[in-house]
Design a protein around this motif. Structure first.
Motif, PDB file in Angstrom:
ATOM      1  N   PHE A 104      -2.194 -28.111  -6.065  1.00  0.00           N
ATOM      2  CA  PHE A 104      -1.299 -27.265  -6.338  1.00  0.00           C
ATOM      3  C   PHE A 104       0.300 -26.743  -6.509  1.00  0.00           C
ATOM      4  CE2 PHE A 104       1.388 -24.360  -3.864  1.00  0.00           C
ATOM      5  CZ  PHE A 104       1.772 -23.332  -3.918  1.00  0.00           C
ATOM      6  N   LYS A 105       0.850 -27.911  -6.104  1.00  0.00           N
ATOM      7  CA  LYS A 105       2.649 -28.392  -6.092  1.00  0.00           C
ATOM      8  C   LYS A 105       2.681 -28.336  -7.228  1.00  0.00           C
ATOM      9  CE  LYS A 105       3.743 -26.898  -1.887  1.00  0.00           C
ATOM     10  NZ  LYS A 105       2.887 -26.918  -1.473  1.00  0.00           N
ATOM     11  N   ASP A 106       2.287 -29.017  -8.161  1.00  0.00           N
ATOM     12  CA  ASP A 106       2.895 -29.575  -9.675  1.00  0.00           C
ATOM     13  C   ASP A 106       2.896 -27.831 -11.066  1.00  0.00           C
ATOM     14  OD1 ASP A 106       2.796 -32.044  -9.444  1.00  0.00           O
ATOM     15  OD2 ASP A 106       0.013 -32.256  -9.590  1.00  0.00           O
TER      16      ASP A 106
ATOM     17  N   ALA B 206       1.097 -20.913   3.550  1.00  0.00           N
ATOM     18  CA  ALA B 206       2.343 -22.271   4.520  1.00  0.00           C
ATOM     19  C   ALA B 206       2.852 -21.497   4.575  1.00  0.00           C
ATOM     20  CB  ALA B 206       2.500 -23.607   3.481  1.00  0.00           C
ATOM     21  N   SER B 207       4.582 -21.512   3.390  1.00  0.00           N
ATOM     22  CA  SER B 207       5.468 -20.012   3.346  1.00  0.00           C
ATOM     23  C   SER B 207       4.827 -18.914   3.117  1.00  0.00           C
ATOM     24  CB  SER B 207       6.995 -20.307   2.332  1.00  0.00           C
ATOM     25  OG  SER B 207       6.183 -20.401   1.132  1.00  0.00           O
ATOM     26  N   GLY B 208       4.005 -18.613   2.574  1.00  0.00           N
ATOM     27  CA  GLY B 208       3.589 -17.624   1.835  1.00  0.00           C
ATOM     28  C   GLY B 208       3.866 -16.782   0.771  1.00  0.00           C
TER      29      GLY B 208
ATOM     30  N   ASN C 117      -8.555 -24.516  -3.365  1.00  0.00           N
ATOM     31  CA  ASN C 117      -8.453 -25.329  -2.449  1.00  0.00           C
ATOM     32  C   ASN C 117      -7.371 -25.723  -3.002  1.00  0.00           C
ATOM     33  OD1 ASN C 117      -9.027 -28.008  -1.811  1.00  0.00           O
ATOM     34  ND2 ASN C 117     -10.309 -28.689  -3.152  1.00  0.00           N
ATOM     35  N   THR C 118      -6.469 -26.209  -2.318  1.00  0.00           N
ATOM     36  CA  THR C 118      -4.846 -26.670  -3.096  1.00  0.00           C
ATOM     37  C   THR C 118      -4.470 -27.987  -3.069  1.00  0.00           C
ATOM     38  OG1 THR C 118      -4.073 -26.091  -1.226  1.00  0.00           O
ATOM     39  CG2 THR C 118      -4.358 -24.204  -3.102  1.00  0.00           C
ATOM     40  N   GLY C 119      -5.489 -28.738  -2.661  1.00  0.00           N
ATOM     41  CA  GLY C 119      -5.419 -30.341  -2.289  1.00  0.00           C
ATOM     42  C   GLY C 119      -5.866 -31.498  -2.503  1.00  0.00           C
TER      43      GLY C 119
HETATM   44  C1  LIG Z   1       2.636 -25.633  -0.335  1.00  0.00           C
HETATM   45  C2  LIG Z   1       1.469 -25.920  -0.273  1.00  0.00           C
HETATM   46  C3  LIG Z   1       0.567 -24.649   0.170  1.00  0.00           C
HETATM   47  C4  LIG Z   1       1.044 -23.125  -0.039  1.00  0.00           C
HETATM   48  O1  LIG Z   1       2.237 -23.097   0.079  1.00  0.00           O
HETATM   49  P1  LIG Z   1       2.907 -21.259  -0.201  1.00  0.00           P
HETATM   50  O2  LIG Z   1       4.944 -22.424   0.426  1.00  0.00           O
HETATM   51  O3  LIG Z   1       2.403 -20.708   1.067  1.00  0.00           O
HETATM   52  O4  LIG Z   1       3.514 -21.362  -1.269  1.00  0.00           O
HETATM   53  C5  LIG Z   1      -1.202 -24.424  -0.259  1.00  0.00           C
HETATM   54  N1  LIG Z   1      -2.063 -25.555  -0.154  1.00  0.00           N
HETATM   55  C6  LIG Z   1      -1.072 -26.749  -0.605  1.00  0.00           C
HETATM   56  C7  LIG Z   1      -1.742 -28.338   0.614  1.00  0.00           C
HETATM   57  C8  LIG Z   1       0.267 -26.650  -0.646  1.00  0.00           C
HETATM   58  O5  LIG Z   1       0.464 -28.054  -0.055  1.00  0.00           O
END
Ligand SMILES: *Cc1c(COP(=O)(O)O)cnc(C)c1O
Length: 438
Positions: A136-138, A267-269, A404-406
């Protein structure tokens, strides 16, 4: 003020000359999330008055929701279809060669998983593994790059748990920036290779993510970091807005409808708070009908400071030292933790965590039922979804979206020890018969 200790950093010499005002689409100002004080758009992230975090304020295109919806639907199949709602120059859609053009990833209806989990409503996976660098970072980086360009930065940087480093490397390569990114030294091979392959500088720091982040904060204040745009530090207000596009896409893909329940990793929220911001904007703009939605946060037990605070009824988050296979979520001192707690409580959601064993089980469950191989962060959200259903916290009769972010290929190490060939045999029918698999 709950967020003591965040130092205000004015970026000195590499600011555009005074009088040269920066224009970033509908973004009108930076506004403090704590005291509401406003500042002109610039590479700053903390309020001069109270040290609270800054976020983007907008003049959004209200008044003609039908026209806006048609304009969005006619846009490119990337986050840039939502350019009228993002802090980016309007011409961003006309120069695809300067961006990785992330977004518009699949929203997969997960019928097999729903059946397995006893969901009678509908269950969807928003699968962000389909982004250019497979996380999702893109999305967030693409917005930060536009801000970096507007502010005249020449080097892109970040502190990263892995995925961000790769996304910055790729975006810098494509947009013509130098990049120098920082990661904890002990990340998964998939993350390290993906961060290095785009040709920028990659620096491993002997410490965990929180150490890397502290180092980057020092670098910003030092002449060594002059001219550097740290996407998640001095460009953080812009970066964060990229996560809103997840909310926009989910609603558009549901037929311009709000989901009832969302399960989002923390992660950081930042992502969770900006998904909430995006949903609220769609309601305010009249693009979706205003009905209640609930946001659930997901953490790994080995790094669960927000989940702990939620369960204890606290509104401050006590930092922890992370120890989990979900390294992309391993932030022990999450900057947006208090805001996540507010949102989970206000929307009637919750924050929950699962241990590493359940993360691996959930990765395999999603792969086995839906053919989606998730990163450990996806194991966290699917595992938490299962737990919340078992505990009767999630309503199985409603529309639920799980992020699913990755991509699982980035975290092979997590599943490799318990996944492999069913049998290894000589190339003969006899041997195959003996293996008993026919
Ligand atoms: C960075 C990340 C997140 C969420 O990060 P936040 O700091 O909460 O915005 C979620 N999933 C993946 C795979 C990430 O790399």
């Amino acid at each position: 003020m709950r967020r003591k200790g965040l130092a205000f950093m004015a970026v000195q010499t590499h600011e555009k000359p005074a009088g040269d005002t920066v224009s970033l689409g509908p973004a009108s100002a930076l506004s403090c999330r704590e005291c509401g004080e406003r500042f002109p758009l610039g590479p700053i992230f903390a309020c001069e008055a109270c040290f609270g975090p800054l976020e983007i304020a907008y003049d959004l295109p209200t008044g003609d929701p039908e026209g806006l919806r048609r304009r969005i639907e006619a846009g490119p199949n990337s986050i840039w279809r939502y350019a009228p709602l993002l802090p980016v120059p309007a011409d961003v859609v006309d120069r695809p060669a300067t961006s990785t053009n992330p977004g518009f990833t699949k929203l997969v209806e997960a019928r097999n998983l729903a059946r397995e989990l006893g969901v009678t409503g509908s269950l969807h996976i928003k699968d962000d593994s389909g982004n250019p660098t497979h996380s999702f970072k893109d999305r967030v980086v693409a917005i930060a790059v536009e801000a970096a360009r507007a502010f005249g930065f020449t080097t892109l940087s970040c502190s990263s748990t892995g995925n961000l480093a790769g996304a910055v490397g790729a975006a810098a390569a494509r947009a013509g920036f130098r990049s120098c990114v920082f990661i904890p030294h002990d990340l998964e091979q998939g993350k390290v290779v993906m961060a290095a392959v785009y040709g920028g500088e990659l620096v491993g720091i002997e410490g965990n993510y929180d150490d890397v982040n502290r180092f980057c904060s020092e670098l910003i204040g030092d002449p060594l970091g002059e001219g550097w745009g740290f996407v998640n530090v001095n460009l953080r207000p812009y970066y964060g807005e990229g996560s809103k596009t997840l909310a926009y896409e989910i609603c558009e893909q549901l037929g311009w409808r709000l989901p009832d329940q969302l399960v989002v990793p923390i992660a950081s929220g930042s992502q969770l708070t900006k998904i909430d911001k995006g949903l609220k904007e769609l309601i305010a703009l009249g693009l979706v009908e205003d009905r209640p939605y609930r946001i659930f946060g997901a953490q790994a037990e080995g790094c669960s400071p927000v989940s702990r605070a939620f369960k204890d009824g606290h509104d401050v988050v006590r930092p922890v030292r992370p120890d989990t296979i979900a390294k992309s979520l391993a932030i022990g001192n999450p900057a947006d933790g208090p805001y996540v707690l507010d949102i989970a409580r206000r929307t009637g959601g919750a924050v929950e965590d699962v241990d590493d064993g359940r993360i691996v089980d959930a990765i395999k469950l999603l792969a086995r039922t839906e053919g989606i191989f998730a990163e450990t962060a996806g194991g966290v959200t699917v595992g938490v979804t299962k737990k919340l259903l078992e505990d009767g916290v999630l309503d199985p009769s409603l529309t639920t979206v799980v992020l699913n972010t990755g991509d699982g290929l980035k975290t092979l190490d997590a599943v490799a020890p318990t996944t492999g060939p069913t049998a290894t045999i000589r190339p003969s029918l006899e041997a195959f018969r003996a293996a008993g698999l026919a």
